[in-house]
Design a protein around this motif. Structure first.
Motif, PDB file in Angstrom:
ATOM      1  N   SER A   8      26.874  15.817  61.458  1.00 31.17           N
ATOM      2  CA  SER A   8      26.255  14.688  60.873  1.00 31.17           C
ATOM      3  C   SER A   8      24.873  14.810  60.490  1.00 31.17           C
ATOM      4  O   SER A   8      24.321  15.734  61.065  1.00 31.17           O
ATOM      5  CB  SER A   8      26.559  13.475  61.880  1.00 31.17           C
ATOM      6  OG  SER A   8      25.917  13.656  62.997  1.00 31.17           O
ATOM      7  N   THR A  27      26.804  28.079  62.434  1.00 26.34           N
ATOM      8  CA  THR A  27      26.776  26.800  63.061  1.00 26.34           C
ATOM      9  C   THR A  27      26.994  25.904  61.801  1.00 26.34           C
ATOM     10  O   THR A  27      26.427  26.011  60.604  1.00 26.34           O
ATOM     11  CB  THR A  27      25.219  26.669  63.243  1.00 26.34           C
ATOM     12  OG1 THR A  27      24.988  27.351  64.468  1.00 26.34           O
ATOM     13  CG2 THR A  27      24.908  25.247  63.807  1.00 26.34           C
ATOM     14  N   GLU A  53      26.684  21.714  60.259  1.00 29.42           N
ATOM     15  CA  GLU A  53      26.301  20.354  60.529  1.00 29.42           C
ATOM     16  C   GLU A  53      27.460  19.281  60.520  1.00 29.42           C
ATOM     17  O   GLU A  53      28.255  19.371  59.416  1.00 29.42           O
ATOM     18  CB  GLU A  53      25.347  20.019  59.241  1.00 29.42           C
ATOM     19  CG  GLU A  53      24.604  18.791  59.608  1.00 29.42           C
ATOM     20  CD  GLU A  53      23.537  18.404  58.511  1.00 29.42           C
ATOM     21  OE1 GLU A  53      23.789  17.845  57.572  1.00 29.42           O
ATOM     22  OE2 GLU A  53      22.391  19.120  58.559  1.00 29.42           O
ATOM     23  N   LYS A 102      23.501  16.576  63.767  1.00 28.48           N
ATOM     24  CA  LYS A 102      24.460  16.950  64.970  1.00 28.48           C
ATOM     25  C   LYS A 102      25.093  18.113  64.313  1.00 28.48           C
ATOM     26  O   LYS A 102      25.361  18.129  63.091  1.00 28.48           O
ATOM     27  CB  LYS A 102      25.270  15.945  65.250  1.00 28.48           C
ATOM     28  CG  LYS A 102      24.662  14.858  66.269  1.00 28.48           C
ATOM     29  CD  LYS A 102      25.728  13.875  66.597  1.00 28.48           C
ATOM     30  CE  LYS A 102      25.080  12.641  67.334  1.00 28.48           C
ATOM     31  NZ  LYS A 102      26.053  11.776  67.905  1.00 28.48           N
ATOM     32  N   THR A 103      25.140  19.427  64.967  1.00 32.41           N
ATOM     33  CA  THR A 103      25.886  20.580  64.694  1.00 32.41           C
ATOM     34  C   THR A 103      26.621  21.088  65.609  1.00 32.41           C
ATOM     35  O   THR A 103      26.706  20.530  66.973  1.00 32.41           O
ATOM     36  CB  THR A 103      24.708  21.570  64.326  1.00 32.41           C
ATOM     37  OG1 THR A 103      23.949  21.856  65.578  1.00 32.41           O
ATOM     38  CG2 THR A 103      23.653  21.253  63.260  1.00 32.41           C
ATOM     39  N   GLU A 104      27.664  21.891  65.357  1.00 37.47           N
ATOM     40  CA  GLU A 104      28.552  22.466  66.328  1.00 37.47           C
ATOM     41  C   GLU A 104      28.753  24.040  65.663  1.00 37.47           C
ATOM     42  O   GLU A 104      29.063  24.048  64.507  1.00 37.47           O
ATOM     43  CB  GLU A 104      29.687  21.586  66.586  1.00 37.47           C
ATOM     44  CG  GLU A 104      30.534  21.543  65.121  1.00 37.47           C
ATOM     45  CD  GLU A 104      31.881  20.454  65.739  1.00 37.47           C
ATOM     46  OE1 GLU A 104      32.956  20.992  65.321  1.00 37.47           O
ATOM     47  OE2 GLU A 104      31.817  19.576  66.417  1.00 37.47           O
ATOM     48  N   GLU A 124      16.775  10.775  64.417  1.00 42.08           N
ATOM     49  CA  GLU A 124      17.777  11.346  65.375  1.00 42.08           C
ATOM     50  C   GLU A 124      18.272  12.750  64.466  1.00 42.08           C
ATOM     51  O   GLU A 124      18.441  12.606  63.172  1.00 42.08           O
ATOM     52  CB  GLU A 124      18.844  10.585  65.274  1.00 42.08           C
ATOM     53  CG  GLU A 124      19.047   9.519  66.363  1.00 42.08           C
ATOM     54  CD  GLU A 124      20.238   8.754  66.863  1.00 42.08           C
ATOM     55  OE1 GLU A 124      21.183   9.223  65.975  1.00 42.08           O
ATOM     56  OE2 GLU A 124      20.192   7.990  67.705  1.00 42.08           O
TER      57      GLU A 124
END
Length: 668
Positions: free
Chosen positions: A255, A251, A253, A238-240, A235
């Motif tokens: 998780s 951007t 990270e 996960k970024t936002e 997997e």
């Protein structure tokens, strides 16, 4: 090694008997074959404890049941001690020689007998009730042992040769006949295993060869050496996007990247190898007892309480008996006691072991010492069984009497639910009756719980050795009010069991008499005013006159009519039924359930008229009046209504008559 021959049978033509009649239920072959597998593993464990076998570190003992509905086959595999060629010859080719018994004899000084399930050596042949062909592939745990393959079609002839099995243990394969194909269905197999093998002492797994593989996805830290990895799933992290102070975005990270694994679904044993009854009562929580009850009996109403049996001398017996909550009005009282032998299910409600009255409870009892017959489905006649039954009865009585003495509040709280069990027990078992007689409670009109001695003390001054009772608070409400006003107590006995139980108590207590509150007019209710002889004579004549008037009006010349002077002038009429007559009627009602006639002995009713009441005086003074018959009928029907109910025909007339009386009264 190759060998062929006919099976050595100890009695002529025994095999057809085994095949058709030894077991009443054909599904029982599952129990027998799985039990044999558990036995083989238990024996090997004991040998390991005695130093005669070294268990590999990666050894996981289990019985594997594999069904194939397409091929109509069942395979039952264990990794127990297996068999040599000589042992197959001895234990399989010679029917009725008990391998378990031989094992115990050989090691009786080195190991105890716990958990050796098999007794008779006939269990294997239950396979032929459902299979046209049966094969055995087995390899003994003994060093340098050779694998053996055995097969038989029809069960009377066999072929045996060297096999190819690797790893100690035994595999039995059944090739089912057409009539028995259902047993290769996974859901049917699970149902049967749950019935017979739910608590066997070795883990049992069920697998359908034709089913689609099932998978799970797990985290890396959940992975074990026993898992079969099908695929590694990565997997991404996960970024936002987040806004910076200068208004630009970056951007971030949230998780990190994760590795997950798709694995073959881990098998789950169909049984619980350490059932709750094997634990010491001090180790069990209330929630565990309730959960066990829900699981075993599929009853999601909580039991009231339970008794945990735990005994190892003079015989080994463990179990849990539950007192279920029963709605007496809508449910029949029917329990279920499941009997086990070394965690192997034998049968429900075996009357030789379970006292009859305890059949009303729900529970499990496991007794390895039970003297079973060869099909392991019923008991041999044995005085030992009576001792087990007596012990269970004693433990139940000890629990109940102890609760009454030390936890009276809860005992009273449960009493309305448990008293049918206890009363039935007293009727059926003299020893139980002797232990419980002082702990039978009677609820009085104020809702207070009394013992028999308390009841007699309450009415001692007014009614020596008499206890009044109520069977229906609604129907007998008029009489209850009269008793309360007079300061007389009564007890409430609404259950069918109460009638025979009262007679039982009367027989045990000389001079004691139970009387329903509507059995007669109590002396306390009568006007005690003294009258001279002339007045008494006139009262007698008036009573005769009233009786004739009422009999004629009601159209029943056999009606019993009694005239009394009652203190309550507002009460005009009432119905009484003698205790003896009513008990006979109750008995006949019960008899009618089994094909008798409830109308053979109709209850002898008496219409009691109150000479102090104005309406009764009116009838006496206007005996020939036009409206007198209607008033007589109304007073009779009112008395009947207060005593219970009217027939449909009389009710119709009563309603019409009541309307007519009101019209006349108000001139409508």
């Amino acid at each position: 090694m190759a060998k062929s021959g006919s099976l050595s049978i100890n009695s002529e033509n025994i095999f057809p008997i085994i095949k058709k009649w030894l077991y009443s239920d054909h599904d029982i072959f599952y129990r027998e074959l799985v039990s044999n597998g558990c036995d083989a593993i238990t024996k090997l464990k004991k040998l390991a404890l005695m130093g005669e076998y070294e268990t590999p570190d990666d050894e996981t003992y289990k019985v594997q049941v594999t069904v194939n509905p397409k091929e109509k086959t069942i395979r039952i595999e264990d990794n127990g001690l297996g068999m040599t060629e000589d042992e197959v010859d001895e234990y399989i080719n010679q029917i009725a020689f008990s391998g378990a018994q031989d094992f115990l004899n050989k090691y009786k000084d080195k190991a105890n007998e716990d958990q050796i399930i098999g007794h008779f050596g006939l269990g294997f042949y239950s396979a032929f009730m459902v299979a046209d062909k049966v094969t055995i592939d087995t390899l003994s745990y003994k060093q340098d042992a050779k694998s053996v393959h055995w097969e038989s079609e029809g069960g009377t002839e066999f072929d045996m040769k060297e096999g190819t099995k690797e790893g100690h243990g035994t595999v039995i394969t059944l090739y089912l006949n057409e009539d028995s194909a259902e047993f290769a269905n996974e859901y049917r197999a699970r149902e049967i295993l749950d019935k017979y093998c739910a608590f066997m002492p070795v883990e049992i797994y069920l697998n359908d060869e034709t089913a689609e593989p099932q998978y799970d996805t797990i985290e890396k830290d959940e992975l074990t050496d026993k898992d079969t990895i099908i695929e590694t799933i990565v997997e991404p992290a996960k970024t936002e996007e987040k806004e910076k102070e200068d208004g630009t975005k970056e951007t971030v990270e949230v998780s990190p990247a994760k590795e997950k694994y798709k694995i073959a679904r881990r098998p789950v044993a169909v049984n619980d190898t350490n059932p709750l009854w094997n634990k010491h009562p001090n180790e069990c929580t209330d929630e565990e007892y309730k959960e066990f009850y829900r699981k075993v009996f599929q009853d999601f109403k909580e039991p009231l309480f339970w008794i945990h049996l735990n005994m190892d001398y003079p015989f080994n017996l463990k179990g849990i008996l539950y007192f279920p909550k029963i709605n007496m009005e809508y449910e029949s009282i029917e329990g279920k006691i499941k009997l086990y032998n070394n965690q192997v299910f034998i049968a429900d409600n075996i009357k030789e072991v379970i006292p009859e009255f305890l059949m009303l409870l729900k529970g499990v009892i496991d007794c390895p010492d039970l003297p079973l017959n060869v099909s392991r489905s019923a008991l041999q006649n044995d005085g030992f069984v009576k001792k087990i039954s007596d012990y269970i009865t004693k433990k139940v009585a000890d629990k109940l009497s102890g609760m009454c003495k030390t936890d009276r509040e809860n005992y009273e709280k449960y009493w309305d639910d448990i008293n049918p069990f206890i009363k039935f027990g007293c009727l059926k078992d003299e020893k139980f009756d002797e232990k419980m007689k002082d702990y039978i409670l009677y609820k009085n009109l104020d809702g207070k719980y009394l013992t028999l001695a308390d009841c007699l003390e309450e009415n001692k001054e007014k009614h020596e050795n008499k206890i009044f009772y109520v069977t229906d608070e609604k129907e007998q409400s008029q009489y209850i009010n009269m008793f309360k006003e007079a300061g007389i107590d009564a007890v409430i006995l609404p259950n069918p069991i109460d009638s025979p139980f009262m007679q039982h108590v009367e027989q045990k207590n000389e001079g004691l008499k139970f009387l329903r509150i509507d059995a007669d007019v109590n002396e306390t209710f009568k006007d005690s005013e003294e009258t001279d002889e002339a007045a008494k004579e006139q009262e007698k004549k008036d009573a005769e006159t009233l009786a004739e008037v009422f009999k004629k009006a009601i159209g029943n010349d056999k009606l019993n009519v009694k005239v009394e002077k009652l203190k309550n002038e507002g009460l005009a009429s009432m119905i009484t039924v003698s205790e003896e007559s009513r008990r006979m009627q109750d008995m006949m009602k019960m008899y009618s359930m089994y094909g008798g006639g409830a109308d053979m002995f109709p209850a002898e009713e008496t219409l009691v008229l109150n000479a102090n009441n104005g309406l009764v005086k009116y009838v006496l003074n206007n005996r020939d009046g036009e409206k007198t018959p209607m008033l007589c009928e109304q007073l009779y029907d009112l008395a009947k209504l207060a005593h219970g109910s009217l027939s449909p025909e009389r009710m119709t007339k009563f309603i019409a008559r009541s309307s007519e009386i009101m019209k006349e009264e108000y001139g409508a």
